[in-house]
Design an enzyme around this catalytic site. Sequence first.
Site, PDB file in Angstrom:
ATOM      1  N   HIS A  91       6.099   7.790   6.016  1.00 19.88           N
ATOM      2  CA  HIS A  91       7.328   6.869   7.220  1.00 19.88           C
ATOM      3  C   HIS A  91       7.316   7.031   8.378  1.00 19.88           C
ATOM      4  O   HIS A  91       7.040   7.612   9.044  1.00 19.88           O
ATOM      5  CB  HIS A  91       8.538   7.481   6.487  1.00 19.88           C
ATOM      6  CG  HIS A  91       9.853   6.657   6.428  1.00 19.88           C
ATOM      7  ND1 HIS A  91      11.091   6.092   7.218  1.00 19.88           N
ATOM      8  CD2 HIS A  91      10.373   6.088   5.211  1.00 19.88           C
ATOM      9  CE1 HIS A  91      11.660   4.881   7.146  1.00 19.88           C
ATOM     10  NE2 HIS A  91      11.322   5.199   6.003  1.00 19.88           N
ATOM     11  N   ASP A 125      10.421   5.725  -2.475  1.00 14.23           N
ATOM     12  CA  ASP A 125       9.402   4.838  -3.511  1.00 14.23           C
ATOM     13  C   ASP A 125       9.133   5.634  -3.840  1.00 14.23           C
ATOM     14  O   ASP A 125       8.416   6.022  -5.056  1.00 14.23           O
ATOM     15  CB  ASP A 125       8.712   3.901  -2.687  1.00 14.23           C
ATOM     16  CG  ASP A 125       9.171   3.268  -2.425  1.00 14.23           C
ATOM     17  OD1 ASP A 125      10.769   2.825  -3.298  1.00 14.23           O
ATOM     18  OD2 ASP A 125       9.076   2.629  -1.189  1.00 14.23           O
TER      19      ASP A 125
HETATM   20  N1  ACO Z   1      -1.735   7.779   2.843  1.00  5.77           N
HETATM   21  C1  ACO Z   1      -1.924   8.498   3.521  1.00  5.77           C
HETATM   22  N2  ACO Z   1      -2.157   9.105   4.655  1.00  5.77           N
HETATM   23  C2  ACO Z   1      -1.074   8.413   5.664  1.00  5.77           C
HETATM   24  C3  ACO Z   1      -0.088   7.862   4.856  1.00  5.77           C
HETATM   25  C4  ACO Z   1       0.401   7.751   3.228  1.00  5.77           C
HETATM   26  N3  ACO Z   1       0.732   6.784   2.735  1.00  5.77           N
HETATM   27  N4  ACO Z   1       1.090   7.081   5.172  1.00  5.77           N
HETATM   28  C5  ACO Z   1       0.841   8.169   6.933  1.00  5.77           C
HETATM   29  N5  ACO Z   1      -0.752   8.150   7.132  1.00  5.77           N
HETATM   30  C6  ACO Z   1      -1.129   8.708   8.040  1.00  5.77           C
HETATM   31  C7  ACO Z   1      -2.050   7.455   8.726  1.00  5.77           C
HETATM   32  O1  ACO Z   1      -3.464   7.457   8.137  1.00  5.77           O
HETATM   33  C8  ACO Z   1      -1.989   8.126   9.665  1.00  5.77           C
HETATM   34  O2  ACO Z   1      -2.978   8.413  10.245  1.00  5.77           O
HETATM   35  P1  ACO Z   1      -4.426   8.894  11.838  1.00  5.77           P
HETATM   36  O3  ACO Z   1      -3.319   8.845  13.121  1.00  5.77           O
HETATM   37  O4  ACO Z   1      -5.663   9.844  11.213  1.00  5.77           O
HETATM   38  O5  ACO Z   1      -4.802   7.834  11.592  1.00  5.77           O
HETATM   39  C9  ACO Z   1      -1.349   9.135  10.238  1.00  5.77           C
HETATM   40  O6  ACO Z   1      -0.392   8.802   9.129  1.00  5.77           O
HETATM   41  C10 ACO Z   1       0.396   7.924  10.417  1.00  5.77           C
HETATM   42  O7  ACO Z   1       0.409   6.871  10.170  1.00  5.77           O
HETATM   43  P2  ACO Z   1       1.213   5.081   9.932  1.00  5.77           P
HETATM   44  O8  ACO Z   1       0.475   4.114   9.526  1.00  5.77           O
HETATM   45  O9  ACO Z   1       0.471   5.154  11.303  1.00  5.77           O
HETATM   46  O10 ACO Z   1       2.647   5.508  10.537  1.00  5.77           O
HETATM   47  P3  ACO Z   1       3.757   4.202  10.080  1.00  5.77           P
HETATM   48  O11 ACO Z   1       4.333   4.631  11.052  1.00  5.77           O
HETATM   49  O12 ACO Z   1       3.162   2.779  11.526  1.00  5.77           O
HETATM   50  O13 ACO Z   1       4.020   4.254   8.616  1.00  5.77           O
HETATM   51  C11 ACO Z   1       4.221   3.701   6.640  1.00  5.77           C
HETATM   52  C12 ACO Z   1       4.503   4.640   8.066  1.00  5.77           C
HETATM   53  C13 ACO Z   1       3.795   1.923   6.681  1.00  5.77           C
HETATM   54  C14 ACO Z   1       4.914   3.753   5.631  1.00  5.77           C
HETATM   55  C15 ACO Z   1       2.801   4.894   6.290  1.00  5.77           C
HETATM   56  O14 ACO Z   1       3.211   6.183   5.555  1.00  5.77           O
HETATM   57  C16 ACO Z   1       2.221   4.080   4.714  1.00  5.77           C
HETATM   58  O15 ACO Z   1       1.405   2.983   4.915  1.00  5.77           O
HETATM   59  N6  ACO Z   1       2.424   4.379   3.706  1.00  5.77           N
HETATM   60  C17 ACO Z   1       2.352   3.687   2.562  1.00  5.77           C
HETATM   61  C18 ACO Z   1       3.375   3.113   1.835  1.00  5.77           C
HETATM   62  C19 ACO Z   1       4.227   3.207   1.016  1.00  5.77           C
HETATM   63  O16 ACO Z   1       4.609   3.990   0.224  1.00  5.77           O
HETATM   64  N7  ACO Z   1       5.820   2.764   1.934  1.00  5.77           N
HETATM   65  C20 ACO Z   1       7.711   2.849   1.702  1.00  5.77           C
HETATM   66  C21 ACO Z   1       7.991   3.588   2.969  1.00  5.77           C
HETATM   67  S1  ACO Z   1       9.315   4.170   2.881  1.00  5.77           S
HETATM   68  C22 ACO Z   1      10.536   2.197   2.069  1.00  5.77           C
HETATM   69  O17 ACO Z   1      10.272   1.281   1.827  1.00  5.77           O
HETATM   70  C23 ACO Z   1      11.569   2.608   1.260  1.00  5.77           C
END
Ligand code: ACO
Length: 379
Positions: free
Chosen positions: A269, A320
């Site tokens: 998140h 989710d």
């Molecule tokens: N799976 C694997 N790795 C992840 C995940 C994930 N779901 N989420 C974060 N990470 C990792 C990233 O790869 C990144 O690693 P790195 O620093 O080695 O590159 C680190 O954690 C930070 O992640 P970001 O994507 O930069 O964090 P951000 O705050 O931008 O993203 C997001 C948040 C988009 C929700 C992300 O966690 C994600 O893509 N999750 C999957 C999609 C999802 O479940 N979305 C629902 C959100 S809640 C809602 O809408 C109700």
Amino acid sequence: MTTASHRGAVDTAVHKGLAGVVVDTTAVSKVVPETNSLTYRGYAVQDLAEHCGFEEVAYLLWYGELPDHAQLERFCQRERAARRANRSLLSLVTRMPDTCHPMDVVRTAISYLGAEDPAEDDNSPDANRAKALRMMAVLPTIVAADHRRRHGQDPIAPHSHLGFAENFLNMCFGTIAPRKLVKAFEVSLILYAEHSFNASTFAARVVTSTRSDIYSAVTAAVGALKGPLHGGANEAVMRDMLEIGDPALAERWLLEKLAKKEKVMGFGHRVYKNGDSRVPTMKQALLDIASATNGFKWVRMYEALEGAMAAATGIEPNLDFPTGPAYHLLGFDTEIFTPIFVMSRITGWAAHIIEQSESNALIRPLSAYTGVPQRSIVA
Ligand code: ACO
């Protein structure tokens, strides 16, 4: 708290994804990631889920206070009276390609409601609350009719003696669901209703800031919510679980995904880094649904993926993650999970649209140019 003037000195630092940037104030909801807390108008979301119905929460978001008995009665009566979709709207739904995603139907239906409204451009708070109520009331009718037509079934008309959640389940499946399932579904709607400046809410506020109308703002929000990094994740979670098939294979599947540097849907998140405040309440709702539907396979799948993800990355599930299997066990097609999210989040979007209209500043950030330097056309 400081409020920087938008005419002040230019901040040239690039804040990609607006991460960590405070763009405005809000009195609608508060997220405190350090304590895993989320409040709507000051009330903890867990308390609202336990003690309130979805209609009371909608009222709270739009008027700032929980309704008394008479206010709730009037609000529910108005919502129930506005549920019917007129013939032209229903025919629009049936003319949409049945190959399109149900979110396309929702996006088109909202836009059509705007086109139908002769007072579309009246942005006063009362007018916007009335329009939001109409959208909240009629959207379930549209989503259910679309769900049924994809199964070759005729739509079921809304019932004015049923509550919001119960009526939607009846319009989808043609039966009155047991009270326990209705409550668990309602809990999901309450948890989905509002979450501060998330991507779709911010999209709605950007559109509102141009003094455009509420239907345009909600249409933009629907588009933002559709994406798999936002609301579309609840569908992706269930697709992944169905692909894995057997909880015993979950860990291997997850480790392979991570090895390919792919995101695991339903985890992580932008704001919460130590767990999403809504997950424990929704996990309990999933358990309630699983016990009523003999669906513990999906609870085992949930726990296998959650445990493997925690061991491999320490990343926690977001809302989710439990919602995906919960909606699957309730009998919904995977493609309507995100439209259901819209049915709920319309309440939070509308609260923000009203707030943005009342204290507006055009949202227009800057960009740092990285293209070729200025050059001349060679004649
Ligand atoms: N799976 C694997 N790795 C992840 C995940 C994930 N779901 N989420 C974060 N990470 C990792 C990233 O790869 C990144 O690693 P790195 O620093 O080695 O590159 C680190 O954690 C930070 O992640 P970001 O994507 O930069 O964090 P951000 O705050 O931008 O993203 C997001 C948040 C988009 C929700 C992300 O966690 C994600 O893509 N999750 C999957 C999609 C999802 O479940 N979305 C629902 C959100 S809640 C809602 O809408 C109700």
